[in-house]
Structure formats: C-alpha cells, structure tokens
Write a protein that holds these residues in place. Structure first.
Motif, mmCIF file in Angstrom:
data_model
loop_
_atom_site.group_PDB
_atom_site.id
_atom_site.type_symbol
_atom_site.label_atom_id
_atom_site.label_comp_id
_atom_site.label_asym_id
_atom_site.label_seq_id
_atom_site.Cartn_x
_atom_site.Cartn_y
_atom_site.Cartn_z
ATOM 1 N N TYR A 225 1.052 -4.285 17.127
ATOM 2 C CA TYR A 225 0.964 -5.462 17.739
ATOM 3 C C TYR A 225 -0.232 -6.203 18.309
ATOM 4 O O TYR A 225 -1.543 -5.221 17.802
ATOM 5 C CB TYR A 225 1.365 -5.851 19.768
ATOM 6 C CG TYR A 225 2.399 -5.246 19.705
ATOM 7 C CD1 TYR A 225 3.969 -4.955 19.138
ATOM 8 C CD2 TYR A 225 2.415 -3.585 20.191
ATOM 9 C CE1 TYR A 225 4.645 -4.292 20.187
ATOM 10 C CE2 TYR A 225 2.914 -2.762 20.913
ATOM 11 C CZ TYR A 225 4.225 -3.337 20.458
ATOM 12 O OH TYR A 225 5.571 -2.092 21.511
ATOM 13 N N LEU B 79 9.281 -15.243 10.373
ATOM 14 C CA LEU B 79 8.044 -15.230 9.548
ATOM 15 C C LEU B 79 9.541 -15.166 7.909
ATOM 16 O O LEU B 79 8.649 -16.256 7.567
ATOM 17 C CB LEU B 79 7.588 -13.470 9.060
ATOM 18 C CG LEU B 79 7.706 -13.071 10.393
ATOM 19 C CD1 LEU B 79 6.554 -11.634 10.183
ATOM 20 C CD2 LEU B 79 5.782 -12.971 10.094
ATOM 21 N N HIS C 51 12.759 -13.833 12.306
ATOM 22 C CA HIS C 51 12.966 -14.993 12.097
ATOM 23 C C HIS C 51 11.713 -16.350 12.097
ATOM 24 O O HIS C 51 11.948 -16.991 11.354
ATOM 25 C CB HIS C 51 14.343 -15.442 13.139
ATOM 26 C CG HIS C 51 13.735 -15.541 14.584
ATOM 27 N ND1 HIS C 51 13.434 -14.409 15.425
ATOM 28 C CD2 HIS C 51 13.311 -16.761 15.105
ATOM 29 C CE1 HIS C 51 13.147 -15.122 16.615
ATOM 30 N NE2 HIS C 51 12.719 -15.673 16.046
ATOM 31 N N GLU D 63 9.292 4.895 22.121
ATOM 32 C CA GLU D 63 7.895 4.661 22.241
ATOM 33 C C GLU D 63 6.838 4.468 23.382
ATOM 34 O O GLU D 63 6.830 4.344 23.742
ATOM 35 C CB GLU D 63 8.381 2.533 22.141
ATOM 36 C CG GLU D 63 9.720 2.515 21.184
ATOM 37 C CD GLU D 63 9.782 0.673 21.120
ATOM 38 O OE1 GLU D 63 10.623 0.686 19.953
ATOM 39 O OE2 GLU D 63 9.176 0.027 22.221
ATOM 40 N N ALA E 219 0.759 -0.367 0.151
ATOM 41 C CA ALA E 219 0.058 -0.079 0.287
ATOM 42 C C ALA E 219 0.870 1.373 -0.307
ATOM 43 O O ALA E 219 0.411 2.088 -0.758
ATOM 44 C CB ALA E 219 -1.227 0.072 1.310
ATOM 45 N N ARG F 72 2.556 -11.674 11.404
ATOM 46 C CA ARG F 72 2.189 -11.110 12.693
ATOM 47 C C ARG F 72 0.507 -10.891 12.797
ATOM 48 O O ARG F 72 0.073 -11.577 13.699
ATOM 49 C CB ARG F 72 3.324 -9.959 12.933
ATOM 50 C CG ARG F 72 3.321 -10.163 14.323
ATOM 51 C CD ARG F 72 4.323 -8.678 14.766
ATOM 52 N NE ARG F 72 4.527 -9.531 15.785
ATOM 53 C CZ ARG F 72 5.353 -8.338 16.455
ATOM 54 N NH1 ARG F 72 4.905 -7.707 17.252
ATOM 55 N NH2 ARG F 72 6.727 -9.207 17.255
ATOM 56 N N ALA G 98 12.088 -0.356 18.309
ATOM 57 C CA ALA G 98 13.194 -1.056 18.253
ATOM 58 C C ALA G 98 13.345 -2.316 18.234
ATOM 59 O O ALA G 98 13.531 -3.445 18.795
ATOM 60 C CB ALA G 98 13.379 -1.065 20.105
ATOM 61 N N ASN H 205 6.022 -2.953 8.948
ATOM 62 C CA ASN H 205 7.169 -2.709 10.575
ATOM 63 C C ASN H 205 8.621 -2.302 10.956
ATOM 64 O O ASN H 205 8.368 -1.964 12.038
ATOM 65 C CB ASN H 205 6.483 -3.213 12.366
ATOM 66 C CG ASN H 205 4.192 -2.444 11.625
ATOM 67 O OD1 ASN H 205 4.015 -1.846 11.121
ATOM 68 N ND2 ASN H 205 4.014 -3.423 12.206
ATOM 69 N N LEU I 214 -1.619 -9.033 4.536
ATOM 70 C CA LEU I 214 -2.992 -7.887 5.469
ATOM 71 C C LEU I 214 -2.931 -7.952 6.795
ATOM 72 O O LEU I 214 -3.772 -9.583 6.896
ATOM 73 C CB LEU I 214 -4.179 -7.896 4.947
ATOM 74 C CG LEU I 214 -3.070 -7.357 3.774
ATOM 75 C CD1 LEU I 214 -4.865 -6.913 2.465
ATOM 76 C CD2 LEU I 214 -1.909 -6.147 3.126
HETATM 77 C C1 FAD Z 1 7.985 -1.532 18.203
HETATM 78 C C2 FAD Z 1 8.260 -3.357 18.110
HETATM 79 C C3 FAD Z 1 9.230 -3.538 18.260
HETATM 80 C C4 FAD Z 1 9.548 -4.936 17.420
HETATM 81 N N1 FAD Z 1 11.074 -5.917 17.746
HETATM 82 C C5 FAD Z 1 11.131 -6.300 16.751
HETATM 83 C C6 FAD Z 1 12.693 -7.372 16.713
HETATM 84 O O1 FAD Z 1 13.152 -6.862 17.669
HETATM 85 N N2 FAD Z 1 13.354 -8.208 16.376
HETATM 86 C C7 FAD Z 1 11.759 -8.780 15.489
HETATM 87 O O2 FAD Z 1 12.761 -10.130 14.839
HETATM 88 N N3 FAD Z 1 10.544 -8.425 15.583
HETATM 89 C C8 FAD Z 1 10.606 -7.392 16.125
HETATM 90 N N4 FAD Z 1 9.001 -6.987 16.042
HETATM 91 C C9 FAD Z 1 7.941 -7.575 15.427
HETATM 92 C C10 FAD Z 1 7.613 -7.221 13.465
HETATM 93 O O3 FAD Z 1 7.889 -5.614 13.659
HETATM 94 C C11 FAD Z 1 6.849 -7.981 13.097
HETATM 95 O O4 FAD Z 1 6.577 -9.395 13.355
HETATM 96 C C12 FAD Z 1 6.688 -8.177 11.545
HETATM 97 O O5 FAD Z 1 6.558 -6.440 11.123
HETATM 98 C C13 FAD Z 1 5.983 -8.360 11.114
HETATM 99 O O6 FAD Z 1 5.839 -8.629 9.788
HETATM 100 P P1 FAD Z 1 4.771 -8.791 9.286
HETATM 101 O O7 FAD Z 1 4.819 -9.196 7.535
HETATM 102 O O8 FAD Z 1 4.315 -10.276 9.305
HETATM 103 O O9 FAD Z 1 3.698 -6.971 8.784
HETATM 104 P P2 FAD Z 1 3.829 -5.848 9.570
HETATM 105 O O10 FAD Z 1 4.706 -5.668 9.413
HETATM 106 O O11 FAD Z 1 2.515 -5.053 9.737
HETATM 107 O O12 FAD Z 1 3.475 -5.733 6.850
HETATM 108 C C14 FAD Z 1 2.511 -5.380 6.752
HETATM 109 C C15 FAD Z 1 2.243 -4.421 5.288
HETATM 110 O O13 FAD Z 1 1.618 -5.030 4.441
HETATM 111 C C16 FAD Z 1 1.504 -3.570 4.001
HETATM 112 N N5 FAD Z 1 -0.445 -2.937 4.080
HETATM 113 C C17 FAD Z 1 -1.620 -2.881 5.154
HETATM 114 N N6 FAD Z 1 -2.703 -3.163 3.942
HETATM 115 C C18 FAD Z 1 -2.369 -2.818 3.091
HETATM 116 C C19 FAD Z 1 -3.132 -3.082 2.123
HETATM 117 N N7 FAD Z 1 -4.871 -2.610 1.988
HETATM 118 N N8 FAD Z 1 -2.633 -3.179 0.996
HETATM 119 C C20 FAD Z 1 -1.682 -3.293 0.159
HETATM 120 N N9 FAD Z 1 -0.812 -3.703 1.469
HETATM 121 C C21 FAD Z 1 -1.243 -3.130 3.155
HETATM 122 C C22 FAD Z 1 1.677 -2.805 5.110
HETATM 123 O O14 FAD Z 1 1.615 -1.118 4.592
HETATM 124 C C23 FAD Z 1 3.324 -3.530 5.693
HETATM 125 O O15 FAD Z 1 4.261 -3.102 4.665
HETATM 126 C C24 FAD Z 1 9.550 -5.279 16.478
HETATM 127 C C25 FAD Z 1 7.704 -4.788 16.208
HETATM 128 C C26 FAD Z 1 7.196 -3.518 16.978
HETATM 129 C C27 FAD Z 1 6.200 -3.611 16.800
#
Ligand code: FAD
Length: 441
Positions: free
Chosen positions: A388, A429, A427, A340, A35, A417, A57, A42, A260
C-alpha cells in the motif's frame, strides 16, 4: 510520432489487465509489459498442491454496478456471492465486525460503554466535517474510547505510521457506518439496514481472486509480454519515445499508460526529472507485507471471512481462511490460513529467514490458543514489497506536484494504486480504466 494509436501498458496488475481488457474491447492495439511471470500484481491466486490462496485477503466489493456486471459476465457461475462475518480479536475477546450492539454490550466493560455513549452523544451534538489527520477523524467521529479500542492501534499497525500523521483517506470505505448511531439503527432495522462499509457480503471467484484477471486475459495473451521488466523510460520534447525492457531490448512507443509504482517510474526516467521532483519522491513510502500461509490438517479454523488483530504486541493484522470464501480453495477435511504481517522492507521481520519468521507467527498463535502445533501440515511465505502507498496527511500537495510534472508528457497517462499513490480498490481501477480507454476512442 507514428499516428496509428498503439497503447503500451506498463505493469500487469489489476489496473494493467483492466486497461488491456477495455483496449481490446474498443479495438485499440496494445501491448502489456509485466515484470514477473504472472499477471494479477497484488491480486494473485497461488496454487500449492491441493490448496489455493490469494496474496492477501481479497474480495470483490459490489460497489460499482457496471464493474460487478462485467466480472459476472466473464466468470459466470464461477463468481460466488459470499456472506461471511468477520471478527476483531482483542485481548482474547472475539468481537463481531462490523460491530454489533449486543456483542459490544457483552464484551466491553461498563465503564467503556458509558464513555462510548457519552462521547458519541457529544459528537452528534457538535459534528465536525473536516479533519486534519486520521486520529482526529477517528476520535471526532467514533469517540476516543471506541476509536482507541478498535481503530487507532489497528490503523497504526497497518500503515506503520502514527495516526496523527496519517491522511484521513486511509480509512477508505472501511469505517463507513461504524458509528454508534449506525449500530443502533442496524439493531432496530435488522437486515433492512443498508450498510456502506466493506465488510459482510461480497463477491468472490470459486477458484480464487486472481482468476478474475486470468479469465480477462483469455483472447489477449499474444498482447501480454510476461517476464518483461521495464528498466528505462526515454523521453524527449515532452514525449515518451522509447522504453527499455530488461537489459537489452529497447522499443519505440506511441501512447503509454504506466501502472508502475510512482517512485520507481520517476527514478527510471531518462533524462532524470528536476531535483525537486526527486526530493518529493524520496519522501513517498510504500508499506510492504509479508504473508505466512499455514496448511492445516483440520476441517475449519474459523467461520470468519477475516479476523483482525489490533493489538500491537501481535505481529500480524489479519488472518483469512480461503475456504470461508470458496470451498474449492482447500480439500474437504483440510484448510489453510493466510496471515498478513504489514512491515517496512527494512524491518527485521521482513528480512528474517523463513524458519524464524514461521516460528514467530506460529508461537503467537499457540500462545493465544488459536492453533495447536499438531494441526500444522506445512507452511509457506510470500513477500509483497509494494502493498500500500502510505498516505500521510501532507501527501496531497506532493502528489499533485509530481502529477503536474508528469502531465507535461503528451503521450503518457498514469493509472493504478501505487502508480497514482491512491488508496483504491479493484472496482475503482476497472472504472478508471474504462474512462481512460474511452478517451482514446
Ligand atoms: C493485503 C491486501 C488486501 C487487499 N484487499 C483488497 C480487496 O479485498 N478488494 C479490492 O478491490 N482490493 C484489495 N486490495 C487492493 C488491490 O490489491 C490493489 O488495488 C490492486 O492490486 C492494485 O492494482 P495495480 O494494478 O494498480 O497495482 P499492482 O497490483 O501493484 O500491480 C502492479 C504490477 O506492475 C508490475 N511491475 C512492477 N514493476 C514493474 C516493472 N518495472 N516492469 C513491469 N512490470 C512491473 C508488478 O509486477 C505488478 O504485476 C488489497 C491489497 C492488499 C495489499
């Protein structure tokens, strides 16, 4: 259905990028739709002048050998092994985290120490294996005193939910080896003691966590469609037939993997799901995060990887200093800190204007004597709406009902997530993406 396998990956966060990487490696045709204008979800790194910082972080936990090896092979010498301590800041006391016996002995009152020893001895005599909620787990495993001091407040602040209602899985690997017995073993064995929790040493890319995903994108850019928000998922006869991108473009799809947020995906299904699924989805909540970044005219703010703030009177839960992960994140004589603030979208602190938000955060830091006003050069803020999934103790049956409903779609898989409503790390994922892509080969 077209018989040629083509994968349509929805969302370009870590899960979407990992899927793309493995699809490419296995010669599977794919397209990723993101998007926003940047991949990484994140886990993005933002560049602001001479400073770089991550959206929270982040660090790479060395918990899966194959994933670490893959990321090492991509980033090469740009992946650093970092060993930086963390701290808990509690009532103006700075306590080492993971807890250290000598530090606890110095910082806690004699009364608290007696209680901690008593409660933990009792817990060891009557160990309990299953727990109904986070509070029960924390009290039974670490004793009430230790849990109340360090775990309950912090966890409730992070998730915005009473510890009685939180699922035990919110502890993840954060609390492994934080028991009194582990502290004693660590004190005796020193560096020979192998800990299982997530603090201490970790991997971190020289130029920010987000560069993992930017590097994996190399060579597959043409398959990645940025600024492509998915707005509708059209299905018929248990197949996803088409996806609507933005307001005008509709494309036919073959195999789909959605990363998503689960409630959003369900809401854009056309025709809509049964009423009972919509009702369950309504109860799924995500925690948001507002981040305050302060750019400082000082060489260093602290030596810590992270500083945790369990006290509920303080609006933030954690401060991290990018420079303590990699010196390339800030100029030599300057630094920045990332603060944060977990909140709900409807909380005042999420919607308040930027100046008010900065004032609130800065005045707390000044009151706690953690920062001088004259050290601040500039400031910035970011909102993360889906930080989260909030895992309550009654969530498991609800998730399994929704997943059972989605399993009827023969060309759909869910990963990520927020997509699976799981408390997983990067890791995990990569591991899951590899398994999923292998199923298509
Ligand atoms: C503060 C914080 C600290 C963290 N620290 C760590 C760490 O130290 N180590 C670690 O391994 N993990 C950490 N995590 C967890 C890690 O960030 C997540 O596990 C990871 O981001 C999840 O990836 P994801 O692809 O599942 O989801 P997301 O990262 O949420 O990605 C989802 C994607 O989908 C897109 N999207 C949403 N809606 C749409 C739509 N309608 N159309 C198209 N695209 C869309 C979003 O823009 C985004 O790019 C942390 C998380 C947070 C919040």
């Amino acid at each position: 259905m077209n018989n040629k396998l083509e994968l349509y990956i929805l969302g370009g966060g870590p899960a979407g990028v990992a899927l793309s990487y493995y699809a490419h490696k296995n010669n599977i045709d794919f397209k990723l739709f993101e998007a926003t204008s940047q991949i990484g979800g994140n886990c993005r790194t933002i560049t602001d002048g001479d400073f770089k910082y991550d959206t929270g972080a982040h660090r790479l936990h060395d918990k899966d050998e194959k994933v670490t090896k893959l990321i090492k092979s991509v980033l090469k010498e740009d992946l650093l092994k970092v060993s930086a301590p963390s701290q808990i800041y509690l009532y103006s006391k700075k306590i080492s985290f993971p807890l250290q016996l000598n530090n606890i002995l110095n910082e806690l009152s004699w009364n608290d120490l007696k209680q901690i020893v008593f409660e933990n001895t009792f817990n060891r005599i009557k160990p309990q294996k299953t727990f109904d909620n986070f509070r029960e787990l924390a009290y039974k495993r670490y004793g009430k005193t230790l849990a109340d001091l360090f775990l309950i407040n912090y966890t409730e602040k992070l998730w915005g939910t009473s510890a009685d209602l939180l699922n035990v899985r919110v502890s993840g690997d954060r609390l492994k080896n934080l028991k009194l017995s582990s502290l004693i073993k660590k004190n005796i064995l020193g560096s020979k003691y192998k800990s299982k929790h997530l603090e201490g040493s970790f991997y971190y890319p020289k130029h920010g966590f987000g560069t993992i995903f930017e590097s994996l994108k190399n060579g597959i850019e043409k398959n990645i469609c940025l600024n492509s928000p998915i707005k509708k998922i059209c299905h018929k006869n248990n197949f996803i037939k088409e996806i609507r991108i933005g307001d005008k473009k509709t494309i036919k799809v073959n195999q789909v993997v959605s990363t998503l947020p689960l409630n959003y995906f369900i809401k854009i299904l056309d025709p809509p799901p049964p009423e009972y699924i919509l009702k369950i989805i309504k109860s799924f909540k995500f925690r948001s995060l507002r981040i305050c970044v302060l750019f400082l005219n000082i060489k260093s703010f602290s030596k810590n990887a992270s500083i945790y703030f369990p006290d509920k009177k303080i609006p933030f839960t954690r401060i991290y200093e990018p420079k303590n992960r990699s010196k390339y994140m800030a100029p030599t004589n300057k630094t920045c800190i990332v603060i944060e603030v977990p909140c709900d979208k409807k909380d005042q602190i999420y919607s308040m204007n930027e100046n008010k938000f900065f004032k609130r955060i800065k005045s707390t830091l000044f009151d706690q004597k953690l920062l001088n006003p004259s050290d601040i050069l500039d400031q910035s803020s970011i909102k993360i709406p889906y930080a989260y999934p909030i895992l309550t103790s009654d969530i498991d049956n609800k998730i399994s009902s929704v997943m059972k409903y989605l399993a009827v779609f023969k060309n759909l898989k869910i990963l990520g997530r927020n997509a699976k409503f799981e408390y997983v790390h990067v890791h995990n994922l990569f591991f899951d993406s590899n398994i999923l892509i292998n199923k298509y080969t």
